[in-house]
Design a protein around this motif. Structure first.
Motif, PDB file in Angstrom:
ATOM      1  N   SER A 187       0.766  -1.231   0.081  1.00 44.04           N
ATOM      2  CA  SER A 187       0.154  -0.090   0.254  1.00 44.04           C
ATOM      3  C   SER A 187       1.115   0.972  -0.024  1.00 44.04           C
ATOM      4  O   SER A 187       0.471   2.271  -0.603  1.00 44.04           O
ATOM      5  N   ALA A 188       2.114   1.187   0.349  1.00 48.24           N
ATOM      6  CA  ALA A 188       3.050   2.504   0.711  1.00 48.24           C
ATOM      7  C   ALA A 188       4.139   1.942   0.209  1.00 48.24           C
ATOM      8  O   ALA A 188       5.013   1.669   1.545  1.00 48.24           O
ATOM      9  N   GLN A 202      -6.973   1.138  -6.499  1.00 54.61           N
ATOM     10  CA  GLN A 202      -7.085   1.796  -5.485  1.00 54.61           C
ATOM     11  C   GLN A 202      -8.235   1.340  -4.527  1.00 54.61           C
ATOM     12  O   GLN A 202      -9.266   0.812  -5.029  1.00 54.61           O
ATOM     13  N   GLU A 203      -7.755   1.069  -3.462  1.00 52.54           N
ATOM     14  CA  GLU A 203      -8.554   0.448  -2.301  1.00 52.54           C
ATOM     15  C   GLU A 203      -9.397   1.442  -1.611  1.00 52.54           C
ATOM     16  O   GLU A 203      -9.081   2.608  -1.141  1.00 52.54           O
ATOM     17  N   SER A 255       0.918   2.842   7.365  1.00 52.75           N
ATOM     18  CA  SER A 255       0.545   3.333   6.289  1.00 52.75           C
ATOM     19  C   SER A 255      -0.691   3.785   6.145  1.00 52.75           C
ATOM     20  O   SER A 255      -1.277   4.657   5.956  1.00 52.75           O
ATOM     21  N   ILE A 256      -1.640   2.681   6.995  1.00 47.02           N
ATOM     22  CA  ILE A 256      -3.113   3.128   7.025  1.00 47.02           C
ATOM     23  C   ILE A 256      -3.216   4.309   7.860  1.00 47.02           C
ATOM     24  O   ILE A 256      -4.138   5.180   7.846  1.00 47.02           O
ATOM     25  N   HIS A 262      -2.399   7.529   6.332  1.00 46.68           N
ATOM     26  CA  HIS A 262      -3.483   7.898   5.274  1.00 46.68           C
ATOM     27  C   HIS A 262      -4.683   8.387   5.702  1.00 46.68           C
ATOM     28  O   HIS A 262      -5.041   9.321   5.429  1.00 46.68           O
ATOM     29  N   HIS A 284      -4.181  11.909   7.280  1.00 42.83           N
ATOM     30  CA  HIS A 284      -4.495  12.945   6.396  1.00 42.83           C
ATOM     31  C   HIS A 284      -6.056  13.470   5.947  1.00 42.83           C
ATOM     32  O   HIS A 284      -6.358  14.240   5.893  1.00 42.83           O
ATOM     33  N   PRO A 289      -9.507  -0.072   5.761  1.00 42.96           N
ATOM     34  CA  PRO A 289      -9.390  -0.630   4.297  1.00 42.96           C
ATOM     35  C   PRO A 289     -10.351  -1.596   4.005  1.00 42.96           C
ATOM     36  O   PRO A 289     -10.584  -2.600   4.775  1.00 42.96           O
ATOM     37  N   GLU A 307      -9.483   6.955  -0.909  1.00 37.99           N
ATOM     38  CA  GLU A 307      -8.900   5.754  -1.362  1.00 37.99           C
ATOM     39  C   GLU A 307      -7.484   5.838  -1.320  1.00 37.99           C
ATOM     40  O   GLU A 307      -6.846   6.771  -1.460  1.00 37.99           O
ATOM     41  N   ARG A 308      -6.762   4.612  -1.081  1.00 39.02           N
ATOM     42  CA  ARG A 308      -5.401   4.517  -1.082  1.00 39.02           C
ATOM     43  C   ARG A 308      -4.749   3.593  -2.360  1.00 39.02           C
ATOM     44  O   ARG A 308      -5.523   2.612  -2.497  1.00 39.02           O
TER      45      ARG A 308
END
Length: 300
Positions: A150-151, A165-166, A202-203, A206, A209, A242, A265-266
């Motif tokens: 994911s990152a 895109q999740e 990472s989650i 995300h 932000h 997610p 979405e990530r």
């Protein structure tokens, strides 16, 4: 160094087995004259007489016997290498190694691996479930063919492309005020008791932000999806997770509501080594992966 082709080595083996120039030439699909020249050039190359010739019989000298024994080993090894390469190219044999984070390894990839193994039973699949930095290290060290992350972070020596895109969902107790909604916006969480992902992951980064400016009560901060699932099921708060996390939750206790908010979405990336092209097995797995990606539903 002796510069001898496998074609010439096979000719010497045929001559040793058949003890007849014309028959050996026929086996090698050349004329007798061309065959005799091959053997003569071989003798000139090694600087030794390899064949005793007379009208009645052909036999190898002592040096010829030693060389033909080595020739058999070399040709056998080359044949084995060739067969192995053909098996790999034909997907009858080989290995593919995938590195990814635990949530993808736990629920998304196992059905794909089962389908891949059913289609290519001779291919071994290795799965590494680690956090993104370790996954990238495995790709750099060529222990993994590629990673799904994911990152991806710093990509020295690596390249990537976006697989999909999740989306995210709201996980809340079944009796929560938002549980009956068909969809929610992040602004609908204003004032809620939130179980937050660790900001180091990472989650968490995300969501940090995406949720700026939304006032929530942070109940606690945890790192792992099973922990989030247990806390929400116990009624201790809500969380935004997610879509890959959905299988971790008990549907009898937790409602999962799609979150539709701009920029939430990530991207999920496919990461591989810049200097290394995927082999046939890895490419076949990636092809299966891409045809199995969840399709984004169109909003009504």
């Amino acid at each position: 160094m002796i510069n001898v082709s496998t074609r010439v080595l096979r000719a010497l083996i045929a001559l040793d087995e058949l003890r007849h120039f014309s028959q050996a030439a026929e086996r090698c699909n050349v004329t007798q004259s061309a065959f005799s020249q091959m053997i003569s050039k071989l003798e000139a190359e090694v600087g030794l007489r390899l064949v005793d010739r007379d009208r009645r019989r052909v036999s190898l000298t002592g040096d010829g016997e030693r060389l033909v024994a080595s020739a058999r080993r070399i040709v056998a090894e080359l044949d084995e290498i060739g067969a192995d390469l053909r098996d790999h190219a034909g997907m009858n044999k080989g290995r593919v190694a995938v590195a990814t984070s635990p949530p993808f390894a736990a629920h998304w990839l196992p059905p794909l691996i089962a389908r891949f193994r059913a289609r290519y039973p001779g291919i071994r699949v290795d799965l590494f479930d680690h956090l993104p930095p370790k996954c990238m290290e495995l790709v750099r060290e060529r222990q993994a063919d590629f990673a799904i992350l994911s990152a991806p972070g710093p990509l020295a020596g690596l390249q990537y492309r976006v697989l999909m895109q999740e989306s995210f969902v709201l996980a809340c107790p079944a009796d929560h005020r938002l549980a009956s909604r068909k969809r929610v916006d992040l602004r609908d969480l204003e004032g809620a008791s939130l179980i937050r992902y660790a900001r180091s992951g990472s989650i968490g980064q995300h969501l940090e932000h995406a949720m700026r400016g939304i006032a929530v009560e942070e109940v606690m901060e945890v790192e792992h999806l099973p922990t989030v699932a247990g806390l929400v099921a116990a009624g201790l708060g809500i969380s935004v997770v997610p879509s890959i996390a959905v299988p971790f939750f008990d549907a009898s206790k937790v409602a999962l509501v799609p979150v539709l908010s701009p920029g939430l979405e990530r991207p999920i990336h496919l990461v591989w080594q810049t200097s290394r092209l995927p082999g046939p097995a890895a490419k076949a797995f990636i092809d299966l992966l891409e045809t199995s990606l969840p399709r984004k539903k169109k909003s009504a």
